[in-house]
Design an enzyme around this catalytic site. Structure first.
Site, PDB file in Angstrom:
ATOM      1  N   HIS A  75       0.835  -1.209   0.000  1.00 53.07           N
ATOM      2  CA  HIS A  75       0.000   0.000   0.000  1.00 53.07           C
ATOM      3  C   HIS A  75       0.866   1.255   0.000  1.00 53.07           C
ATOM      4  CE1 HIS A  75      -3.307  -2.718   1.020  1.00 53.07           C
ATOM      5  NE2 HIS A  75      -4.115  -1.746   0.650  1.00 53.07           N
ATOM      6  N   LYS A 111      -0.878   4.896   4.543  1.00 51.12           N
ATOM      7  CA  LYS A 111      -1.834   4.001   5.217  1.00 51.12           C
ATOM      8  C   LYS A 111      -1.418   3.800   6.671  1.00 51.12           C
ATOM      9  CE  LYS A 111      -4.124  -0.482   4.682  1.00 51.12           C
ATOM     10  NZ  LYS A 111      -5.452   0.081   4.957  1.00 51.12           N
TER      11      LYS A 111
END
Ligand SMILES: NC(=O)c1ccc[n+]([C@@H]2O[C@H](COP(=O)([O-])OP(=O)(O)OC[C@H]3O[C@@H](n4cnc5c(N)ncnc54)[C@H](O)[C@@H]3O)[C@@H](O)[C@H]2O)c1
Length: 250
Positions: free
Chosen positions: A134, A138
């Site tokens: 990601h 995040k």
């Protein structure tokens, strides 16, 4: 025009909400009836057929209580649903017959299918591990999608009577083998430039199978959201979790 779906959006000024408003306005069978954000009056949503909520975990439950109280069907993408929240929504819906709520942790059709395929394939392989990758912004690891995938794989393995996967590791630097979710190893990569990606690696006798999904843009969520808006009115009573039923997979 009579069968146009009147759609309201909560969180209309957010990253997702902005795109959802534009997508709804561009559909022939939908009309954007109201966009509501912080400081706006929710009464603007009265008369909608479906209300979409992409707000904040701290706001979504009050929004749902209000919408269900008004008899409005809801399509919810806001994160933070646990068992207690799910039970609360079920109680509200039980008191409002004919009202439905569709709560979907991941509206990406590709991600939903990846989870299905991983669960289908898991019983045929000795080993299964997950790598999720990601963007660097995040805040939680592993991702909710990776956690859910690991649980589905673990359930399929247990049902097939598979024991622990082969792993001869006796010494390891802490974290080197990733986190364990239901005994499935999950490795989290955080890298500038990425958005949301996941690989499921399955290994057996002289072969491996890799399932990979890439979310390249927030637009990846829109087809699933539009299907949810069209499908929520036909769902059975009570809350529905996940997009599988709307996609005809359940
Ligand atoms: N299910 C999925 O597939 C999926 C996909 C993307 C994002 N999300 C989730 O959706 C949520 C929103 O994501 P985002 O990136 O658009 O966030 P964002 O912060 O850009 O937007 C949220 C918007 O909601 C508004 N808001 C907050 N409280 C509100 C309230 N009480 N009433 C009305 N509006 C309110 C904010 O002002 C903001 O404009 C997050 O929980 C995120 O994790 C889910």
């Amino acid at each position: 025009m009579a069968d146009m779906i009147k759609v309201g959006v909560l969180g209309a000024k957010g990253r997702m909400g902005t795109q959802i408003c534009a997508a709804v306005a561009g559909e022939q069978d939908m009309a954007l009836a109201a966009g509501v954000d912080v400081g706006d009056d929710r009464e603007a949503l009265a008369g909608c057929d479906v209300v979409v909520d992409f707000t904040h975990p701290g706001a979504v439950m009050d929004n749902l209580r209000w919408c269900i109280g008004q008899g409005l069907d809801t399509v919810v993408g806001t994160s933070g649903f646990d068992d207690a929240r799910a039970a609360q929504v079920a109680r509200w819906l039980a008191a409002a017959p004919g009202t439905r709520a569709l709560i979907v942790p991941n509206f990406s059709i590709g991600a939903v299918l990846m989870m299905r395929f991983a669960a289908q394939a898991a019983r045929f392989f000795d080993s299964a591990e997950i790598i999720e990758l990601h963007h660097a912004g995040k805040v939680d690891a592993p991702s909710g999608t990776a956690t859910r995938t690991a649980s589905l794989i673990a359930a399929a393995r247990a049902e097939a009577g598979l024991g622990p996967p082969p792993d001869a590791t006796v010494t390891a630097l802490e974290g080197a083998r990733g986190a364990e979710v239901d005994a499935v190893h999950v490795h989290s990569v955080r890298l500038a430039g990425l958005l949301a990606h996941q690989e499921v690696l399955l290994g057996g006798h002289g072969e491996t199978l890799t399932l990979r999904h890439d979310s390249l843009d927030r637009a990846s969520f829109l087809p699933g959201i539009l299907m949810g808006i069209r499908g929520v009115g036909s769902l059975p009573a009570g809350p529905t979790f996940g997009l599988d039923r709307v996609l005809g997979l359940d």
